[in-house]
Design a protein around this motif. Structure first.
Motif, PDB file in Angstrom:
ATOM      1  N   MET A 163       0.833  -1.205   0.000  1.00  0.00           N
ATOM      2  CA  MET A 163       0.000   0.000   0.000  1.00  0.00           C
ATOM      3  C   MET A 163       0.869   1.256   0.000  1.00  0.00           C
ATOM      4  N   ILE A 164       1.924   1.234   0.795  1.00  0.00           N
ATOM      5  CA  ILE A 164       2.848   2.375   0.849  1.00  0.00           C
ATOM      6  C   ILE A 164       3.516   2.558  -0.516  1.00  0.00           C
ATOM      7  N   GLU A 165       3.964   1.454  -1.102  1.00  0.00           N
ATOM      8  CA  GLU A 165       4.635   1.523  -2.406  1.00  0.00           C
ATOM      9  C   GLU A 165       3.696   2.048  -3.493  1.00  0.00           C
ATOM     10  N   ARG A 166       2.380   1.793  -3.347  1.00  0.00           N
ATOM     11  CA  ARG A 166       1.392   2.244  -4.336  1.00  0.00           C
ATOM     12  C   ARG A 166       0.792   3.609  -3.988  1.00  0.00           C
ATOM     13  N   ASP A 167       1.344   4.256  -2.965  1.00  0.00           N
ATOM     14  CA  ASP A 167       0.850   5.568  -2.525  1.00  0.00           C
ATOM     15  C   ASP A 167      -0.636   5.540  -2.171  1.00  0.00           C
ATOM     16  N   THR A 168      -1.043   4.494  -1.456  1.00  0.00           N
ATOM     17  CA  THR A 168      -2.432   4.363  -1.016  1.00  0.00           C
ATOM     18  C   THR A 168      -2.740   5.466  -0.007  1.00  0.00           C
ATOM     19  N   TYR A 169      -3.965   5.914   0.003  1.00  0.00           N
ATOM     20  CA  TYR A 169      -4.431   6.959   0.903  1.00  0.00           C
ATOM     21  C   TYR A 169      -4.061   6.606   2.352  1.00  0.00           C
TER      22      TYR A 169
END
Length: 105
Positions: free
Chosen positions: A44-50
């Motif tokens: 999620m962090i790598e995908r820039d998740t909210y």
């Protein structure tokens, strides 16, 4: 008999925990799920998740870890602590209080 009732720690100079196969399997399964959740948060962090979505997942991981800790603590108190108290070892209380303080941070 609960899962925690099946755990026992030895006091033979080396400290060990002796969990039944059922308890071990349960704990390993929980930890495997937590490990997967952590990998998910990393993704999620790598995908820039909210951020709020990531924080909610972190809260779920913390709750799951608390569940593992609860099972271990219950077993420890019902076996190791009571056994050591029965043997007159009052130091186990200070050890337990120190551990519980760490768990509650």
């Amino acid at each position: 008999m609960s899962e925690a009732d099946e755990a026992c720690c030895s006091t033979d100079g080396e400290r060990h925990s002796h969990h039944s196969a059922k308890v071990k399997d349960n704990l390993v399964s929980r930890l495997n799920r937590i490990e997967g959740q952590i990998r998910g948060v990393k993704g999620m962090i790598e995908r820039d998740t909210y951020c709020d979505d990531v924080l909610n997942q972190i809260a779920a991981i913390q709750s799951a870890l608390n569940g593992v800790g609860k099972v271990l603590l219950e077993g420890h108190m019902k076996s190791c602590v009571t056994e050591r108290l029965a043997q007159g070892d009052k130091e186990v209380i200070d050890e337990l209080l120190k551990t519980m303080s760490k768990l509650m941070k």
